[in-house]
Design an enzyme around this catalytic site. Structure first.
Site, PDB file in Angstrom:
ATOM      1  N   ARG A  76       0.376   5.460   2.798  1.00  0.00           N
ATOM      2  CA  ARG A  76      -0.403   4.217   2.903  1.00  0.00           C
ATOM      3  C   ARG A  76      -1.842   4.555   2.573  1.00  0.00           C
ATOM      4  O   ARG A  76      -2.489   5.341   3.268  1.00  0.00           O
ATOM      5  CB  ARG A  76      -0.311   3.611   4.312  1.00  0.00           C
ATOM      6  CG  ARG A  76      -1.317   2.486   4.517  1.00  0.00           C
ATOM      7  CD  ARG A  76      -1.130   1.723   5.796  1.00  0.00           C
ATOM      8  NE  ARG A  76       0.025   0.841   5.740  1.00  0.00           N
ATOM      9  CZ  ARG A  76       0.205  -0.223   6.520  1.00  0.00           C
ATOM     10  NH1 ARG A  76      -0.702  -0.536   7.424  1.00  0.00           N
ATOM     11  NH2 ARG A  76       1.279  -0.974   6.411  1.00  0.00           N
ATOM     12  N   ARG A 127      11.647  -4.521   9.832  1.00  0.00           N
ATOM     13  CA  ARG A 127      11.030  -3.376   9.167  1.00  0.00           C
ATOM     14  C   ARG A 127      11.833  -2.114   9.471  1.00  0.00           C
ATOM     15  O   ARG A 127      12.070  -1.288   8.607  1.00  0.00           O
ATOM     16  CB  ARG A 127       9.573  -3.191   9.641  1.00  0.00           C
ATOM     17  CG  ARG A 127       8.625  -4.327   9.258  1.00  0.00           C
ATOM     18  CD  ARG A 127       8.425  -4.435   7.763  1.00  0.00           C
ATOM     19  NE  ARG A 127       7.966  -3.197   7.187  1.00  0.00           N
ATOM     20  CZ  ARG A 127       6.697  -2.788   7.168  1.00  0.00           C
ATOM     21  NH1 ARG A 127       5.748  -3.553   7.652  1.00  0.00           N
ATOM     22  NH2 ARG A 127       6.361  -1.636   6.602  1.00  0.00           N
ATOM     23  N   HIS A 143       2.973  -4.018  -1.280  1.00  0.00           N
ATOM     24  CA  HIS A 143       3.527  -3.623   0.024  1.00  0.00           C
ATOM     25  C   HIS A 143       5.035  -3.896  -0.002  1.00  0.00           C
ATOM     26  O   HIS A 143       5.530  -4.801   0.661  1.00  0.00           O
ATOM     27  CB  HIS A 143       2.829  -4.422   1.142  1.00  0.00           C
ATOM     28  CG  HIS A 143       3.109  -3.919   2.523  1.00  0.00           C
ATOM     29  ND1 HIS A 143       3.737  -2.709   2.780  1.00  0.00           N
ATOM     30  CD2 HIS A 143       2.846  -4.469   3.743  1.00  0.00           C
ATOM     31  CE1 HIS A 143       3.821  -2.544   4.088  1.00  0.00           C
ATOM     32  NE2 HIS A 143       3.307  -3.590   4.692  1.00  0.00           N
ATOM     33  N   GLN A 197       7.598  -4.219   3.197  1.00  0.00           N
ATOM     34  CA  GLN A 197       7.567  -5.470   3.955  1.00  0.00           C
ATOM     35  C   GLN A 197       8.542  -6.486   3.378  1.00  0.00           C
ATOM     36  O   GLN A 197       9.203  -7.227   4.105  1.00  0.00           O
ATOM     37  CB  GLN A 197       6.140  -6.040   3.952  1.00  0.00           C
ATOM     38  CG  GLN A 197       5.996  -7.343   4.713  1.00  0.00           C
ATOM     39  CD  GLN A 197       6.184  -7.193   6.215  1.00  0.00           C
ATOM     40  OE1 GLN A 197       5.605  -6.319   6.833  1.00  0.00           O
ATOM     41  NE2 GLN A 197       7.001  -8.060   6.817  1.00  0.00           N
ATOM     42  N   ASP A 214      -0.911 -14.513   4.742  1.00  0.00           N
ATOM     43  CA  ASP A 214      -1.347 -13.184   5.196  1.00  0.00           C
ATOM     44  C   ASP A 214      -2.824 -13.318   5.541  1.00  0.00           C
ATOM     45  O   ASP A 214      -3.464 -14.334   5.235  1.00  0.00           O
ATOM     46  CB  ASP A 214      -1.109 -12.161   4.062  1.00  0.00           C
ATOM     47  CG  ASP A 214      -1.421 -10.718   4.466  1.00  0.00           C
ATOM     48  OD1 ASP A 214      -1.522 -10.436   5.676  1.00  0.00           O
ATOM     49  OD2 ASP A 214      -1.561  -9.877   3.556  1.00  0.00           O
ATOM     50  N   CYS A 274       3.459 -11.178   7.431  1.00  0.00           N
ATOM     51  CA  CYS A 274       3.784  -9.751   7.622  1.00  0.00           C
ATOM     52  C   CYS A 274       3.188  -9.193   8.904  1.00  0.00           C
ATOM     53  O   CYS A 274       3.637  -8.170   9.400  1.00  0.00           O
ATOM     54  CB  CYS A 274       3.322  -8.948   6.405  1.00  0.00           C
ATOM     55  SG  CYS A 274       1.523  -8.934   6.184  1.00  0.00           S
TER      56      CYS A 274
HETATM   57  N1  NVA Z   1      -2.872  -7.630   3.179  1.00  0.00           N
HETATM   58  C1  NVA Z   1      -2.895  -6.869   4.413  1.00  0.00           C
HETATM   59  C2  NVA Z   1      -1.513  -6.500   4.831  1.00  0.00           C
HETATM   60  C3  NVA Z   1      -1.416  -5.759   6.144  1.00  0.00           C
HETATM   61  C4  NVA Z   1      -0.027  -5.343   6.494  1.00  0.00           C
HETATM   62  C5  NVA Z   1      -3.768  -5.652   4.224  1.00  0.00           C
HETATM   63  O1  NVA Z   1      -3.666  -4.994   3.182  1.00  0.00           O
HETATM   64  O2  NVA Z   1      -4.549  -5.337   5.126  1.00  0.00           O
HETATM   65  N1   CP Z   2       3.035  -5.564   8.221  1.00  0.00           N
HETATM   66  C1   CP Z   2       2.579  -4.310   8.307  1.00  0.00           C
HETATM   67  O1   CP Z   2       2.708  -3.496   7.391  1.00  0.00           O
HETATM   68  O2   CP Z   2       2.006  -3.992   9.499  1.00  0.00           O
HETATM   69  P1   CP Z   2       1.189  -2.671   9.831  1.00  0.00           P
HETATM   70  O3   CP Z   2      -0.104  -2.731   9.104  1.00  0.00           O
HETATM   71  O4   CP Z   2       1.003  -2.746  11.334  1.00  0.00           O
HETATM   72  O5   CP Z   2       1.993  -1.469   9.427  1.00  0.00           O
END
Ligand code: NVA
Ligand code: CP
Length: 300
Positions: free
Chosen positions: A104, A287, A131, A134, A219, A259
């Site tokens: 990540r 998940r 992502h 998800q 989101d 998500c």
């Molecule tokens: N769009 C959000 C998703 C978090 C799971 C981010 O990248 O922070």
């Molecule tokens: N939806 C998701 O990926 O959550 P986290 O950022 O908590 O991993």
């Protein structure tokens, strides 16, 4: 057989994705029955997390534990990556010790570069662009609660971000239509939009996108790394909150998806998030099951 990666939903064939979602549903049922299934005994999953996470980290860690293997959580400061060891060197070294890696980080190119030099499967645990993990859970959730997503209509309301891009890929791979509604200037990647022509349309009218939809999804308005833009984004996205009146335009049995983490009163009202159409807790739970299916697919 060559190594398979999961950097976007496009890395798997449509049939493979279908089987994977079915397998996730099966693994979930077996898990609920308390069946012990440990196909990844002595296997190790490294997890490089350069950004915060609750769901992704926990679900991968628990997935490996339940499968009889183990997961190593590596924060940015704790590896030599943080001190400038080249990605290609790290990838080659880790490939000699662990069986797969979840990453990540902000840069999608970094994950691609890692995969290019890795001798093991690389899984995208979220980048600024995509992502995909998800979406496995999201499609599983829809299938469990409403049946096949094929030929359904989904509406994305909010930011044209990493999650939006993965929904666009999902529309192509799982055969449904996606209407994207974002404020002007916050739309999805134009090149990806061109590639998804025919299954995805994009504009700035939230009501038009949601009208007759089977799924309404949103989101956060400010993703990780955009904290400085928070105020200006709240202004820009003011007309893109998912509330009860917007949900009322969707089909009667439409589901609301997110998500998580969600920010009540911003992208979604508490009423919708906690309401009867919301399936966000099922998405979060899935998940675990969807990623177990993914790990089984990649590692066995
Ligand atoms: N769009 C959000 C998703 C978090 C799971 C981010 O990248 O922070
Ligand atoms: N939806 C998701 O990926 O959550 P986290 O950022 O908590 O991993």
């Amino acid at each position: 057989m060559s190594i398979r990666h999961f950097l976007t939903l496009m890395d798997l064939e449509r049939e493979e994705l279908d089987v994977l979602v079915s397998r996730a549903i099966e693994l979930k049922a077996e898990n609920k029955q308390g069946l012990l299934y440990e196909p990844l005994r002595n296997k190790s999953l490294a997890m490089i997390f350069d950004k915060s996470s609750t769901r992704t980290r926990i679900s991968f860690e628990v997935a490996m534990t339940q499968f009889g293997g183990n997961a190593l959580f590596l924060s940015p400061g704790s590896t030599q990556l943080g001190r400038g060891e080249p990605i290609e060197d790290t990838a080659r070294v880790m490939s000699r010790m662990v069986d797969a890696v979840v990453i990540r980080t902000s840069s999608h190119q970094m994950v691609e570069k890692f995969a290019e030099h890795a001798g093991i499967s690389v899984i995208n645990g979220l980048t600024d662009s995509f992502h995909p993990c998800q979406l496995l859970a999201d499609i599983q959730t829809y299938r469990e609660l409403r049946g096949d997503i094929r030929d359904r209509r989904a509406a994305w309301v909010g930011d044209g971000n990493n999650m939006c891009h993965s929904w666009m890929n999902a529309a192509h791979q799982f055969g449904f239509h996606l209407s994207v509604a974002t404020p002007a200037g916050y739309g999805p990647n134009p090149a990806l939009l061109r590639e998804r022509e025919g299954v995805v349309d994009a504009g700035s009218d939230a009501a038009a996108a949601v009208e007759g939809a089977d799924i309404v999804v949103t989101d956060t308005w400010a993703s990780m790394g955009q904290e400085d833009e928070e105020k200006e984004r709240q202004r820009a996205f003011a007309g893109f909150r998912v509330d009860s009146s917007l949900m009322a335009l969707a089909n009667r049995d439409a589901v609301f998806m997110h998500c998580l983490p969600a920010y009540r009163g911003r992208e979604v009202t508490a009423e919708v998030l906690e309401g009867p159409q919301s399936v966000v807790w099922e998405q979060a739970e899935n998940r675990l099951h969807a990623q177990k299916a993914l790990l089984e697919f990649l590692l066995r």
